[in-house]
Design an enzyme around this catalytic site. Structure first.
Site, short mmCIF file in Angstrom:
data_model
loop_
_atom_site.label_atom_id
_atom_site.label_comp_id
_atom_site.label_asym_id
_atom_site.label_seq_id
_atom_site.Cartn_x
_atom_site.Cartn_y
_atom_site.Cartn_z
N ASP A 1 22.84 169.32 -7.24
CA ASP A 1 21.69 168.44 -7.14
C ASP A 1 20.67 168.93 -8.17
OD1 ASP A 1 19.68 166.65 -5.98
OD2 ASP A 1 18.83 168.47 -5.08
N ASP B 1 16.76 167.89 -8.32
CA ASP B 1 15.39 168.09 -7.88
C ASP B 1 15.25 169.21 -6.86
OD1 ASP B 1 14.92 165.98 -9.52
OD2 ASP B 1 14.56 164.52 -7.94
#
Length: 338
Positions: A90, A92
């Site tokens: 991922d 963020d």
């Protein structure tokens, strides 16, 4: 492996978004706006699946385009040591401090692509994200609308160029060193390393390129002849959509998901984390931390200078022949990027 032609002008999902909308409109039952049939998937689930499939298509097309542009001589390029394992990160608050799309928005605002009120709204969303560590569905929807209003009528090449400039100006200094080290360990083990994010795939691909990763799975905005139409293919790559994208990519690349690793900070990414053999919570929000402890998942926290907590068996991140070096590296102290 069959050729994966790069769409002309990066026209990912050309006309598909419109056909998807028409199809959904014809299938949704009167009085049941969210269900396609009594026992079938909801509209949200269908869109998540479409988003995942489109993201995998775009990611592989961009990867192939980059390889061709760099004129890589396959005969002199070392063959990956581990062809059936990969790592999925991922972005963020996992790879990048804060929300990448908001960092890009800052750069665009400096170039007068957004109004001051738009920037203020983005800033408020960033504050909530940084304080709570969670994504809000209303913020996601609002971000989608603004992103589409911005890209409509603009060229894909322009977005990619701006992404490169803004990465160098803002995002490069916001990469978590600890997470970057984890990605490098997988690369050193001969594995593919992919970013998986709700950020537009063109921008996500810039981050992957700058970090020397394999590629990126991101949100796909429909384009025709290299110009954005202002529609998404499916939906934002978020939650269940990420799991669909990872699964689709794994099928096409011949990956064994049980031998793959996934990293995320958000409870929203549990579908993706649950898909692989080794899920790892990085800088986790409260809900994901609790779930990780319950399920015995590894936890890495680079937000403080303290040694990252270790949850689960020490061999969980072993990577075959290169596993010893990786497991040792994962135990080292990593300082926050601040």
């Amino acid at each position: 492996m069959p050729e994966r032609p790069v769409p002309h002008g990066w026209g990912f999902g050309e006309n598909l978004a419109g056909r998807v909308s028409e199809t959904l409109a014809g299938l949704i039952r009167p009085g049941r706006p969210r269900l396609l049939s009594k026992f079938g998937p909801s509209e949200t689930e269908v869109r998540a699946n479409l988003a995942g499939q489109a993201s995998a298509d775009a990611a592989l097309a961009l990867q192939e385009a980059r390889t061709e542009a760099e004129s890589v001589d396959v005969s002199t390029t070392p063959v990956p040591q581990d062809l059936t394992a990969a790592a999925f990160f991922d972005v963020d608050n996992t790879m990048v401090q804060g929300a990448s799309i908001i960092h890009f928005a800052r750069g665009l605002a400096a170039r007068d692509y957004f109004t001051k009120s738009d920037l203020a709204e983005f800033a408020w969303q960033q504050v909530k994200f940084r304080v709570t560590g969670k994504e809000n569905s209303d913020d996601v929807a609002s971000g989608r609308e603004k992103a589409l209003s911005f890209v409509a009528g603009r060229s894909t090449a322009e977005l990619a160029r701006l992404g490169e400039e803004i990465y160098d100006e803002i995002i490069a200094d916001k990469i978590w060193p600890g997470t970057r080290a984890l990605a490098q360990m997988h690369l050193d083990a001969g594995q593919q390393v992919w970013l998986v994010t709700a950020t537009p795939v063109e921008l996500a691909n810039v981050i992957a390129e700058r970090l020397g990763l394999t590629g990126a799975l991101g949100t796909v905005a429909e384009s025709e002849d290299g110009v954005f139409t202002g529609r998404l293919v499916g939906d934002i790559l978020h939650g269940l959509g990420k799991a669909h994208a990872v699964r689709a990519l794994a099928i096409r690349e011949g990956l064994n998901l049980k031998r793959c690793t996934a990293y995320s900070d958000s409870h929203n990414d549990v579908p993706m984390l649950s898909l692989v053999g080794t899920p790892v919570a990085v800088n986790p929000d409260a809900d994901l931390r609790e779930l990780a402890k319950t399920r015995g998942w590894e936890i890495r926290d680079f937000r403080t200078a303290r040694k990252a907590a270790r949850i689960g068996v020490p061999t969980a991140l072993a990577l075959g022949a290169a596993g010893g070096a990786l497991a040792a590296a994962l135990g080292r102290r990593r300082d926050s990027a601040a």
